[in-house]
Design a protein around this motif. Structure first.
Motif, PDB file in Angstrom:
ATOM      1  N   UNK A   1     -12.642 131.867 -18.361  1.00 39.68           N
ATOM      2  CA  UNK A   1     -12.506 130.659 -17.544  1.00 39.68           C
ATOM      3  C   UNK A   1     -11.328 129.815 -18.021  1.00 39.68           C
ATOM      4  N   UNK A   2     -11.198 129.647 -19.336  1.00 38.42           N
ATOM      5  CA  UNK A   2     -10.077 128.890 -19.898  1.00 38.42           C
ATOM      6  C   UNK A   2      -8.752 129.555 -19.528  1.00 38.42           C
ATOM      7  N   UNK A   3      -8.719 130.880 -19.599  1.00 39.95           N
ATOM      8  CA  UNK A   3      -7.500 131.614 -19.234  1.00 39.95           C
ATOM      9  C   UNK A   3      -7.125 131.356 -17.775  1.00 39.95           C
ATOM     10  N   UNK A   4      -8.116 131.333 -16.905  1.00 42.19           N
ATOM     11  CA  UNK A   4      -7.846 131.073 -15.480  1.00 42.19           C
ATOM     12  C   UNK A   4      -7.321 129.650 -15.276  1.00 42.19           C
ATOM     13  N   UNK A   5      -7.930 128.678 -15.955  1.00 44.60           N
ATOM     14  CA  UNK A   5      -7.445 127.291 -15.861  1.00 44.60           C
ATOM     15  C   UNK A   5      -5.970 127.224 -16.262  1.00 44.60           C
ATOM     16  N   UNK A   6      -5.648 127.833 -17.403  1.00 45.75           N
ATOM     17  CA  UNK A   6      -4.276 127.761 -17.927  1.00 45.75           C
ATOM     18  C   UNK A   6      -3.291 128.478 -17.008  1.00 45.75           C
TER      19      UNK A   6
ATOM     20  N   UNK B   1     -19.134 125.605 -30.813  1.00 43.94           N
ATOM     21  CA  UNK B   1     -18.155 124.517 -30.771  1.00 43.94           C
ATOM     22  C   UNK B   1     -17.103 124.679 -31.860  1.00 43.94           C
ATOM     23  N   UNK B   2     -17.508 125.191 -33.020  1.00 40.41           N
ATOM     24  CA  UNK B   2     -16.552 125.433 -34.099  1.00 40.41           C
ATOM     25  C   UNK B   2     -15.564 126.518 -33.693  1.00 40.41           C
ATOM     26  N   UNK B   3     -16.073 127.551 -33.016  1.00 39.37           N
ATOM     27  CA  UNK B   3     -15.202 128.664 -32.616  1.00 39.37           C
ATOM     28  C   UNK B   3     -14.325 128.291 -31.427  1.00 39.37           C
ATOM     29  N   UNK B   4     -14.921 127.676 -30.420  1.00 41.41           N
ATOM     30  CA  UNK B   4     -14.168 127.365 -29.196  1.00 41.41           C
ATOM     31  C   UNK B   4     -13.825 125.884 -29.156  1.00 41.41           C
ATOM     32  N   UNK B   5     -13.289 125.367 -30.231  1.00 40.29           N
ATOM     33  CA  UNK B   5     -12.977 123.952 -30.335  1.00 40.29           C
ATOM     34  C   UNK B   5     -11.630 123.604 -29.757  1.00 40.29           C
ATOM     35  N   UNK B   6     -10.940 122.697 -30.444  1.00 50.97           N
ATOM     36  CA  UNK B   6      -9.652 122.238 -29.958  1.00 50.97           C
ATOM     37  C   UNK B   6      -8.641 123.359 -29.814  1.00 50.97           C
ATOM     38  N   UNK B   7      -8.786 124.413 -30.628  1.00 53.20           N
ATOM     39  CA  UNK B   7      -7.865 125.543 -30.538  1.00 53.20           C
ATOM     40  C   UNK B   7      -7.961 126.249 -29.196  1.00 53.20           C
ATOM     41  N   UNK B   8      -9.173 126.394 -28.675  1.00 58.01           N
ATOM     42  CA  UNK B   8      -9.362 127.038 -27.382  1.00 58.01           C
ATOM     43  C   UNK B   8      -8.879 126.139 -26.250  1.00 58.01           C
ATOM     44  N   UNK B   9      -9.135 124.849 -26.381  1.00 57.03           N
ATOM     45  CA  UNK B   9      -8.778 123.892 -25.335  1.00 57.03           C
ATOM     46  C   UNK B   9      -7.266 123.734 -25.205  1.00 57.03           C
ATOM     47  N   UNK B  10      -6.553 123.717 -26.342  1.00 53.94           N
ATOM     48  CA  UNK B  10      -5.117 123.431 -26.293  1.00 53.94           C
ATOM     49  C   UNK B  10      -4.233 124.560 -26.829  1.00 53.94           C
ATOM     50  N   UNK B  11      -4.807 125.504 -27.577  1.00 52.18           N
ATOM     51  CA  UNK B  11      -4.023 126.604 -28.125  1.00 52.18           C
ATOM     52  C   UNK B  11      -4.643 127.924 -27.710  1.00 52.18           C
TER      53      UNK B  11
ATOM     54  N   UNK C   1     -23.947 119.296 -28.407  1.00 43.59           N
ATOM     55  CA  UNK C   1     -23.782 118.510 -27.187  1.00 43.59           C
ATOM     56  C   UNK C   1     -22.499 118.913 -26.462  1.00 43.59           C
ATOM     57  N   UNK C   2     -21.431 119.006 -27.209  1.00 39.92           N
ATOM     58  CA  UNK C   2     -20.120 119.312 -26.632  1.00 39.92           C
ATOM     59  C   UNK C   2     -20.054 120.735 -26.088  1.00 39.92           C
ATOM     60  N   UNK C   3     -20.613 121.677 -26.845  1.00 42.63           N
ATOM     61  CA  UNK C   3     -20.532 123.093 -26.461  1.00 42.63           C
ATOM     62  C   UNK C   3     -21.196 123.348 -25.120  1.00 42.63           C
ATOM     63  N   UNK C   4     -22.409 122.840 -24.956  1.00 43.07           N
ATOM     64  CA  UNK C   4     -23.137 123.112 -23.725  1.00 43.07           C
ATOM     65  C   UNK C   4     -22.515 122.370 -22.532  1.00 43.07           C
ATOM     66  N   UNK C   5     -21.983 121.178 -22.783  1.00 43.33           N
ATOM     67  CA  UNK C   5     -21.294 120.444 -21.726  1.00 43.33           C
ATOM     68  C   UNK C   5     -20.028 121.188 -21.309  1.00 43.33           C
ATOM     69  N   UNK C   6     -19.323 121.754 -22.286  1.00 39.32           N
ATOM     70  CA  UNK C   6     -18.073 122.460 -22.015  1.00 39.32           C
ATOM     71  C   UNK C   6     -18.324 123.700 -21.151  1.00 39.32           C
ATOM     72  N   UNK C   7     -19.321 124.496 -21.520  1.00 36.77           N
ATOM     73  CA  UNK C   7     -19.621 125.708 -20.757  1.00 36.77           C
ATOM     74  C   UNK C   7     -19.940 125.352 -19.311  1.00 36.77           C
ATOM     75  N   UNK C   8     -20.827 124.353 -19.130  1.00 37.25           N
ATOM     76  CA  UNK C   8     -21.214 123.947 -17.783  1.00 37.25           C
ATOM     77  C   UNK C   8     -20.068 123.354 -16.989  1.00 37.25           C
ATOM     78  N   UNK C   9     -19.313 122.443 -17.620  1.00 36.93           N
ATOM     79  CA  UNK C   9     -18.222 121.771 -16.931  1.00 36.93           C
ATOM     80  C   UNK C   9     -17.127 122.722 -16.483  1.00 36.93           C
ATOM     81  N   UNK C  10     -16.730 123.628 -17.375  1.00 34.58           N
ATOM     82  CA  UNK C  10     -15.675 124.580 -17.040  1.00 34.58           C
ATOM     83  C   UNK C  10     -16.108 125.530 -15.931  1.00 34.58           C
ATOM     84  N   UNK C  11     -17.342 126.016 -16.032  1.00 34.57           N
ATOM     85  CA  UNK C  11     -17.827 126.978 -15.040  1.00 34.57           C
ATOM     86  C   UNK C  11     -17.933 126.342 -13.652  1.00 34.57           C
TER      87      UNK C  11
END
Length: 469
Positions: free
Chosen positions: A285-290, A60-70, A189-199
């Motif tokens: 996955x994030x790259x594909x979304x963007x 979550x520290x690595x793939x945080x807000x920077x990955x989501x928006x930057x 909590x956030x990290x595992x939800x993010x992986x599942x939700x995005x996939x």
């Protein structure tokens, strides 16, 4: 091209999840008060993080807000799919370096990177580095606010400015609650939800917009350069998109604190390797979304809104989960960096001002700093045009001003006090000057500040070697 339409129904899912985060924070705050936990519990979670939480909090520290928006999100939106996909290079290199350094990091037994630097370069190095690190950390916090502002805007239609202020308050409250135990748990909590939700959401998103063939044909018609490997960038600029994050991560205090907070070396390495493996899912996955978002919304949205905009096209529950995880990522990343900056202020600076301070007094000062720094982060946000611009600035200051000295302290016996201090001053100073002058010759700051800081470390250290008997 389409306009982004607010999805109020998804807001309920986001609110439920945010309430769960706040509830977790309240639980650990109450638990900390009952146990009368001290500095080690607040900043290092009692050095008892298990493997699952270690993976979750580092991820979550690595793939945080920077990955989501930057990061890879903005690169894929601005320069095409390949630029976003290759963002996976960053965790492969940086997590491998951290795995190698893990035993030495744990041996240092330090709360902060500045403490580690003091053991090699002296007390002045600790003070200088604490100021540089705190500046970079608070700058990183600032774009987390804007990230959540985008999310709330996408679900409510409320102007992003007001949504950003709400995020500012929420991040500060959570950071003040239970320290790293709260942050690490909510991170997981956030990290595992993010992986599942995005996939789960990606195939649904592709189907919703008309299939992958539609995505490619739209790109070919509107921006064929986005399908090329470099996406219209030069090789130097392409590398410059990844290098600041790699250098930041290799000496980022947040990762060092989590490595020390893990139960043992094996647990810390499991956390790092688990993060690397998870990034092989998240980054593409994030790259594909963007990239899909760029074809669907065009320039009607900012790059920082790419993943968030795409999430609004999903069914309510799935889109709500993606937005919830994205919101949680931005919040927990903001918490992590605020907490880390507070550690610098309390342990590295306040302890010198008041060397007789009790742990209770130090915790009070830390919480006061979190409040002030959280507000300062919001002010910093108003000076930058985009999330990507803040990222590059903060990452470069840290990567050039701190990383050469830290790695030198850990693995190079010939590094000297003069070399380390000179490297930090030159690296940080050049980063600020080069950015302030508009990057002369079109050369990105990282390609100037980092090499010169590294050369200074080596040259000055070799010139100031102690004379042998």
């Amino acid at each position: 091209m389409h306009e982004l339409i607010a999805q109020p129904k998804m807001l309920l899912v986001v609110i439920v999840y945010l309430l769960a985060l706040v509830g977790t924070g309240a639980y650990f705050a109450k638990k900390a008060a009952v146990k009368k936990e001290g500095k080690e519990d607040f900043f290092l979670a009692g050095r008892g993080l298990g493997k699952i939480v270690a993976v979750g909090t580092i991820l979550a520290t690595y793939t945080g807000g920077g990955t989501v928006t930057g990061g890879g999100n903005s690169l894929a939106f601005n320069y095409g799919l390949w630029s976003g996909l290759f963002f996976t290079i960053c965790p492969v290199i940086s997590m491998s370096v951290l795995c190698y350094l893990t035993p030495k990091i744990r041996e240092s037994n330090c709360y902060t990177v500045s403490q580690l630097l003091e053991t090699k370069y002296g007390s002045k190095a600790r003070t200088i580095s604490a100021v540089i690190i705190a500046l970079a950390m608070v700058s990183i916090v600032s774009y987390q606010y804007r990230g959540l502002g985008f999310i709330l805007n996408a679900t409510t239609g409320i102007p992003t400015t007001y949504c950003t202020i709400i995020c500012c308050a929420l991040v500060i409250v959570l950071a003040l609650s239970g320290g790293l135990k709260t942050v690490a748990t909510t991170d997981a909590m956030s990290a595992f939800l993010m992986v599942g939700g995005l996939a789960i959401g990606l195939p649904v998103l592709i189907s919703t917009v008309g299939g992958w063939d539609w995505v490619i044909s739209s790109a070919q018609a509107n921006d064929p350069e986005s399908l090329t490997f470099f996406g219209g960038q030069t090789l130097l600029k392409w590398v410059g998109g990844y290098l600041p994050l790699i250098l930041l991560t290799c000496s980022d205090q947040n990762y060092y604190q989590r490595i020390v907070a893990a139960k043992d070396v094996k647990t810390a390495r499991v956390g790092l390797m688990g993060t690397m493996l998870a990034c092989f899912v998240i980054m593409p996955v994030v790259a594909c979304y963007a990239f899909i978002s760029r074809q669907y919304f065009g320039t009607s949205i900012a790059a920082g809104q790419a993943l968030i905009g795409a999430a609004t096209l999903l069914p309510t529950i799935i889109g709500g989960i993606v937005l919830s995880a994205a919101a949680a990522f931005t919040i927990t990343t903001g918490d992590s960096y605020l907490l880390s900056a507070a550690a610098n202020f309390c342990i590295d600076l306040y302890s010198k001002i008041n060397p007789n301070a009790t742990e209770k007094e130090e915790l009070k000062v830390s919480r006061a700093f979190i409040l002030i720094a959280g507000i300062v982060a919001y002010v910093i946000l108003t000076f930058f045009p985009s999330i990507l611009a803040i990222q590059y600035w903060s990452y470069t200051i840290y990567g050039a001003g701190i990383t050469p000295a830290v790695v030198g302290a850990l693995i190079w016996k010939k590094a000297t006090k003069a070399g380390g201090i000179s490297s930090m001053i030159v690296g940080c100073g050049l980063s600020i000057i080069w950015e302030a002058t508009g990057s002369p010759f079109g050369l990105q700051t990282i390609f100037v500040a980092f090499p010169i800081a590294l050369i200074i470390l080596i040259a000055v250290s070799l010139a100031t070697q102690p004379k042998s008997e």
